[in-house]
Design a protein around this motif. Sequence first.
Motif, PDB file in Angstrom:
ATOM      1  N   HIS A   1       0.873  -1.187   0.000  1.00 16.88           N
ATOM      2  CA  HIS A   1       0.000   0.000   0.000  1.00 16.88           C
ATOM      3  C   HIS A   1       0.905   1.231   0.000  1.00 16.88           C
ATOM      4  N   CYS A   2       0.783   2.038  -1.051  1.00 18.35           N
ATOM      5  CA  CYS A   2       1.753   3.137  -1.200  1.00 18.35           C
ATOM      6  C   CYS A   2       1.532   4.265  -0.208  1.00 18.35           C
ATOM      7  N   ASP A   3       0.287   4.676   0.055  1.00 18.18           N
ATOM      8  CA  ASP A   3       0.069   5.891   0.849  1.00 18.18           C
ATOM      9  C   ASP A   3       0.697   5.815   2.242  1.00 18.18           C
ATOM     10  N   PRO A   4       0.359   4.804   3.052  1.00 19.04           N
ATOM     11  CA  PRO A   4       0.977   4.783   4.382  1.00 19.04           C
ATOM     12  C   PRO A   4       2.467   4.448   4.338  1.00 19.04           C
ATOM     13  N   THR A   5       2.930   3.870   3.236  1.00 18.80           N
ATOM     14  CA  THR A   5       4.373   3.626   3.110  1.00 18.80           C
ATOM     15  C   THR A   5       5.119   4.936   2.897  1.00 18.80           C
ATOM     16  N   VAL A   6       4.638   5.752   1.966  1.00 15.72           N
ATOM     17  CA  VAL A   6       5.290   7.049   1.728  1.00 15.72           C
ATOM     18  C   VAL A   6       5.309   7.869   3.017  1.00 15.72           C
ATOM     19  N   ASN A   7       4.258   7.738   3.817  1.00 15.91           N
ATOM     20  CA  ASN A   7       4.154   8.513   5.056  1.00 15.91           C
ATOM     21  C   ASN A   7       5.229   8.164   6.086  1.00 15.91           C
ATOM     22  N   LEU A   8       6.019   7.117   5.806  1.00 17.14           N
ATOM     23  CA  LEU A   8       7.107   6.736   6.721  1.00 17.14           C
ATOM     24  C   LEU A   8       8.420   7.438   6.396  1.00 17.14           C
ATOM     25  N   TYR A   9       8.466   8.130   5.264  1.00 18.30           N
ATOM     26  CA  TYR A   9       9.753   8.658   4.776  1.00 18.30           C
ATOM     27  C   TYR A   9       9.733  10.175   4.647  1.00 18.30           C
ATOM     28  N   ASP A  10      10.851  10.797   4.958  1.00 21.04           N
ATOM     29  CA  ASP A  10      11.014  12.236   4.738  1.00 21.04           C
ATOM     30  C   ASP A  10      11.527  12.550   3.347  1.00 21.04           C
ATOM     31  N   TRP A  11      12.048  11.547   2.636  1.00 28.02           N
ATOM     32  CA  TRP A  11      12.701  11.787   1.360  1.00 28.02           C
ATOM     33  C   TRP A  11      12.360  10.685   0.367  1.00 28.02           C
ATOM     34  N   ILE A  12      12.202  11.081  -0.865  1.00 30.68           N
ATOM     35  CA  ILE A  12      12.078  10.128  -1.966  1.00 30.68           C
ATOM     36  C   ILE A  12      13.298  10.327  -2.854  1.00 30.68           C
ATOM     37  N   VAL A  13      13.973   9.235  -3.164  1.00 32.02           N
ATOM     38  CA  VAL A  13      15.104   9.311  -4.086  1.00 32.02           C
ATOM     39  C   VAL A  13      14.575   8.919  -5.469  1.00 32.02           C
ATOM     40  N   ALA A  14      14.573   9.873  -6.389  1.00 35.91           N
ATOM     41  CA  ALA A  14      14.098   9.612  -7.750  1.00 35.91           C
ATOM     42  C   ALA A  14      15.281   9.130  -8.585  1.00 35.91           C
ATOM     43  N   VAL A  15      15.077   7.991  -9.240  1.00 34.74           N
ATOM     44  CA  VAL A  15      16.179   7.392 -10.003  1.00 34.74           C
ATOM     45  C   VAL A  15      15.787   7.293 -11.477  1.00 34.74           C
ATOM     46  N   ARG A  16      16.791   7.406 -12.328  1.00 36.63           N
ATOM     47  CA  ARG A  16      16.600   7.219 -13.765  1.00 36.63           C
ATOM     48  C   ARG A  16      17.508   6.057 -14.136  1.00 36.63           C
ATOM     49  N   GLY A  17      16.882   4.937 -14.496  1.00 39.36           N
ATOM     50  CA  GLY A  17      17.692   3.751 -14.742  1.00 39.36           C
ATOM     51  C   GLY A  17      18.433   3.370 -13.468  1.00 39.36           C
ATOM     52  N   GLU A  18      19.724   3.255 -13.560  1.00 37.37           N
ATOM     53  CA  GLU A  18      20.501   2.844 -12.386  1.00 37.37           C
ATOM     54  C   GLU A  18      21.237   4.008 -11.734  1.00 37.37           C
ATOM     55  N   LYS A  19      20.771   5.230 -12.028  1.00 28.44           N
ATOM     56  CA  LYS A  19      21.441   6.398 -11.435  1.00 28.44           C
ATOM     57  C   LYS A  19      20.465   7.252 -10.621  1.00 28.44           C
ATOM     58  N   VAL A  20      20.952   7.819  -9.555  1.00 28.56           N
ATOM     59  CA  VAL A  20      20.181   8.795  -8.785  1.00 28.56           C
ATOM     60  C   VAL A  20      19.977  10.045  -9.637  1.00 28.56           C
ATOM     61  N   ALA A  21      18.736  10.523  -9.698  1.00 29.77           N
ATOM     62  CA  ALA A  21      18.455  11.715 -10.507  1.00 29.77           C
ATOM     63  C   ALA A  21      18.111  12.934  -9.641  1.00 29.77           C
ATOM     64  N   GLU A  22      17.246  12.735  -8.660  1.00 28.22           N
ATOM     65  CA  GLU A  22      16.781  13.861  -7.837  1.00 28.22           C
ATOM     66  C   GLU A  22      16.435  13.328  -6.455  1.00 28.22           C
ATOM     67  N   ILE A  23      16.379  14.234  -5.502  1.00 27.52           N
ATOM     68  CA  ILE A  23      15.895  13.890  -4.158  1.00 27.52           C
ATOM     69  C   ILE A  23      14.778  14.854  -3.810  1.00 27.52           C
ATOM     70  N   TRP A  24      13.622  14.290  -3.479  1.00 25.08           N
ATOM     71  CA  TRP A  24      12.437  15.098  -3.191  1.00 25.08           C
ATOM     72  C   TRP A  24      12.103  15.008  -1.701  1.00 25.08           C
TER      73      TRP A  24
END
Lengths: 369, 369
Positions: B337-360
């Motif tokens: 379940h995505c909603d309560p899972t996201v609620n556990l984190y202060d940061w999302i690491v956005a990746v493109r392929g096998e590389k880190v792209a952005e941190i939200w």
Amino acid sequence: MPTPRPSVSPGDPVAAIETPALIVDLDAFEANLTAMADYAKAKGVRVRAHAKTHKCAEIAKRQMALGAVGVCCQKVSEAIALVAGGVTDVLVSNEVLHPAKLARLAALSGEARIGICVDSDLGLDRLLVAAAGAAAPIDAYVELEVGGNRCGVTSTADGLALARRIAASNVLRFGGIHAYHGGAQHLRTPDARKAAIDVAIARSAELAAALVRDGIEVPVVTGGGTGTFINEAGSGVYNEIQPGSYIFMDRDYADNAADPSAPRFRHSLFVLTSVMSRRADFAVIDAGLKAHSIDSGFPAVAGRPDLAFDNPSDEHGIIRGSDLPALGDTLRLIPGHCDPTVNLYDWIVAVRGEKVAEIWAVEARGAVT
Amino acid sequence: MPTPRPSVSPGDPVAAIETPALIVDLDAFEANLTAMADYAKAKGVRVRAHAKTHKCAEIAKRQMALGAVGVCCQKVSEAIALVAGGVTDVLVSNEVLHPAKLARLAALSGEARIGICVDSDLGLDRLLVAAAGAAAPIDAYVELEVGGNRCGVTSTADGLALARRIAASNVLRFGGIHAYHGGAQHLRTPDARKAAIDVAIARSAELAAALVRDGIEVPVVTGGGTGTFINEAGSGVYNEIQPGSYIFMDRDYADNAADPSAPRFRHSLFVLTSVMSRRADFAVIDAGLKAHSIDSGFPAVAGRPDLAFDNPSDEHGIIRGSDLPALGDTLRLIPGHCDPTVNLYDWIVAVRGEKVAEIWAVEARGAVT
């Protein structure tokens, strides 16, 4: 991101707390702390309280003020947050393999007594590298699998081999045997819990004897949670217990049949919630899956055994029963499982009777790495 | 307390991310955003994306850049965090009774277009008091119960009475009818979902017709989530949909049998986890109940249908299967379940392929009040 500090002050009525909120009843909480400290003193075992339950330096320091030798936690990031909050003795009762995390833990040894568990040569290799740069020696414990089917070496030979490597190092201290049986904590009858911990005691004793025969002193055999600590404490093998949930007593722990020889603990942790919508046959409250964890079942409603929690969604819960609360009324939920529930909050509002007494930061909330 | 920003930078390999961590695959995520935007455009309905899923201003702004008229959220504290992050149109798609919360929401109307739902006279009384001090008129929606058995007025007469009071106010605008059926989203077959939403459509149409007969214009009929939005979008009654989970697609949503006429969404949200202990017959990973929510069942292992997640504890999970990962290996869990899972984190690491792209930043993480 941190949520704003609750907009109440000491002396305000509990009714002024905006909901949902995590509250602790100080009378029950303090009675729980004292009951465990007194029990351990009488039995002659050390308490190393588990801070994964509360993630709160203020609570850790109160446990230590009552005699706990320190606390456990499960993650390096938790240890960092607790030490930053003034906790002086932290055991990471878990395996850590990532070199950067181990380096951070090693750096922490300049500020507090630090321990960690190992159950593999790879883990120990990496710990030795990190500990070489530490400010002070780190206590390394061999984690022994004692029935929980999770981490830990599975044989006395493997435990002995790791302990020899630790004892031979000049950057690590051999802390002892870490022998926690998680699966036993929620076995419902005292007999079932005793039977499980008897196995843990026997395995721990076997490894301890092998270590002593090998000339390795075993300072500590540590383990035991809120469900089983009386068994470890009475074993003559364990000299340290690691209870965590006793301070709060979630609904799931209260579902255990109590051992008559164990101290009794009271529910002290609640999610304060309000009715936000009403129907003839149910009330909708503002505490859903983001306000308490249902992994160990639904919460109970404190003082209202006639009311049942049902059908949670992300931000709502349904309350059923014959004498339903009105729109705007508040209830206190006893969470199904305290540890992941506390991890949802940045703040705990400590109350004395019907008044706000203190607000505590949950410094290690979200510290999963 | 906020956890430290992940210690990786754009361009770093995904393997450098410390675990557990919440990661988003940007290719899948962007495809999901575009697919929904294109679908809504083709059907001529507005998208008001649900931000309770992501709690992240960056994502809200990307949804709006692709045509969403704004976002929904469930709590005033979420709205405050999103507006602070630059989101310019937020509907609290929920009831709020607390005067201080309503006053904060009213204050927010100086910075963004703000809406809220009501389903009771008490709620509307209090909203009117707060709105009298607002910087700009607030959109008030009548929430209609349409089968979800949660909030909402249960009759056309009650909906009409509330709408009349809103329409007569000079501090509120009548936003329209809020008619979301949460329980229908996870009905497993397209037929079952259609049958449930047919009821929602009929009830919404009945209330809308009564309002129009009464001389009250109905600007918006809004509702519909990731499971059912094609039904609302094709209804001719709803002119706005509120999908949230489509951006991430958790395991539970993927368990729905897809409607052939619906766009396909890909899993884009994962919990990156590492093996921290190994036994012959299972691997122990570092992502337990504090790293993902199991309220909708256990996570799947991305790309490894042969592996099964089992027996979570607070900080551990067990992975079983025939070709088990080695100590230190990483896996990507698809959260139950995505909603309560996201609620556990202060940061999302956005990746493109096998590389880190952005941190939200997840600005509204923990915003439950």
